[in-house]
Design a protein around this motif. Structure first.
Motif, short mmCIF file in Angstrom:
data_model
loop_
_atom_site.label_atom_id
_atom_site.label_comp_id
_atom_site.label_asym_id
_atom_site.label_seq_id
_atom_site.Cartn_x
_atom_site.Cartn_y
_atom_site.Cartn_z
N THR A 289 0.83 -1.21 0.00
CA THR A 289 0.00 0.00 0.00
C THR A 289 0.86 1.26 0.00
OG1 THR A 289 -1.77 -1.15 1.16
CG2 THR A 289 -1.81 1.26 1.23
N LEU A 290 1.87 1.28 0.84
CA LEU A 290 2.73 2.47 0.91
C LEU A 290 3.57 2.64 -0.34
CD1 LEU A 290 3.78 2.36 4.66
CD2 LEU A 290 2.05 3.77 3.56
N SER A 291 3.94 1.56 -1.00
CA SER A 291 4.69 1.69 -2.25
C SER A 291 3.80 2.24 -3.36
CB SER A 291 5.31 0.36 -2.66
OG SER A 291 4.31 -0.57 -3.01
N ARG A 292 2.51 1.92 -3.32
CA ARG A 292 1.57 2.47 -4.31
C ARG A 292 1.29 3.94 -4.06
NH1 ARG A 292 -3.68 -0.39 -4.30
NH2 ARG A 292 -4.11 0.99 -6.04
N ALA B 58 -1.03 8.36 9.30
CA ALA B 58 -1.66 7.51 10.31
C ALA B 58 -3.02 7.01 9.85
CB ALA B 58 -1.79 8.27 11.63
N GLN B 59 -3.65 7.69 8.92
CA GLN B 59 -5.00 7.34 8.45
C GLN B 59 -4.99 6.47 7.19
OE1 GLN B 59 -7.79 8.26 10.14
NE2 GLN B 59 -6.39 9.02 11.69
N THR B 60 -3.85 6.04 6.73
CA THR B 60 -3.75 5.37 5.43
C THR B 60 -4.62 4.12 5.35
OG1 THR B 60 -1.52 6.20 5.07
CG2 THR B 60 -2.17 4.31 3.79
N GLY B 61 -4.60 3.28 6.32
CA GLY B 61 -5.33 2.01 6.24
C GLY B 61 -6.68 1.99 6.93
N MET B 62 -7.18 3.17 7.27
CA MET B 62 -8.45 3.22 7.99
C MET B 62 -9.57 2.64 7.14
SD MET B 62 -7.85 4.37 10.97
CE MET B 62 -9.41 4.88 11.62
N GLU B 63 -10.40 1.86 7.78
CA GLU B 63 -11.60 1.25 7.20
C GLU B 63 -11.31 0.18 6.16
OE1 GLU B 63 -14.39 4.25 6.07
OE2 GLU B 63 -14.14 5.32 7.95
#
Length: 151
Positions: free
Chosen positions: A64-67, A73-78
């Motif tokens: 996800t972070l490479s994309r 801190a909110q990147t993977g929320m939900e």
């Protein structure tokens, strides 16, 4: 990314269907008391499951972070709602002990299409959450109704 997903699907499918560890996972998920009485070390199995989930979470975070090329801190929320919905749509039982990796992948594909379609249509975020919730409720209801018919 697809290569990583393909390798993970193959490895985990093999581990769950062809090893003692996989049988123990299904036994603990299906009926913990019966697994204990059968001699399965449930604490060790639980630890290995959590270890695997941590490993898979780290891989998902790196992808996800490479994309996105950034991290907040909110990147993977939900994302958890999508994961739960994908599992239930793919046939994982609410009561546990039943489910397959290919089924979860089909559920993930359906959730991905749903997310993309709602995004293209410009649906409001509140409605997207509502629709996803209704999809989860429908999948759980279908699972429970089909189990009652079998019993």
């Amino acid at each position: 990314m697809m290569l990583i997903i393909g390798v993970l699907i193959g490895v985990y499918w093999f581990a769950l269907n062809r090893t003692v560890y996989g049988r123990n996972v299904y036994a603990v998920g299906g009926n913990r008391k019966a697994a204990i009485l059968s001699g399965v070390d449930t604490k060790a199995t639980d630890f290995k499951i959590f270890l695997n989930m941590g490993f898979l979470t780290s891989i998902a975070a790196v992808i996800t972070l490479s994309r996105l090329a950034s991290a907040t801190a909110q990147t993977g929320m939900e994302f958890e709602m999508d994961a739960i919905a994908a599992c239930f749509i793919g046939g994982t039982a609410v009561t546990g002990g039943i489910g397959t990796i290919p089924g979860a992948m089909v559920g993930a594909l359906i959730m991905g299409v749903l997310n993309q379609g709602l995004s293209i249509m410009g649906v409001d975020a509140a409605w997207v959450k509502t629709i996803k919730g209704l999809v989860v409720i429908a999948a759980v209801a279908y699972d429970l109704v089909s189990k009652r018919k079998k019993a």
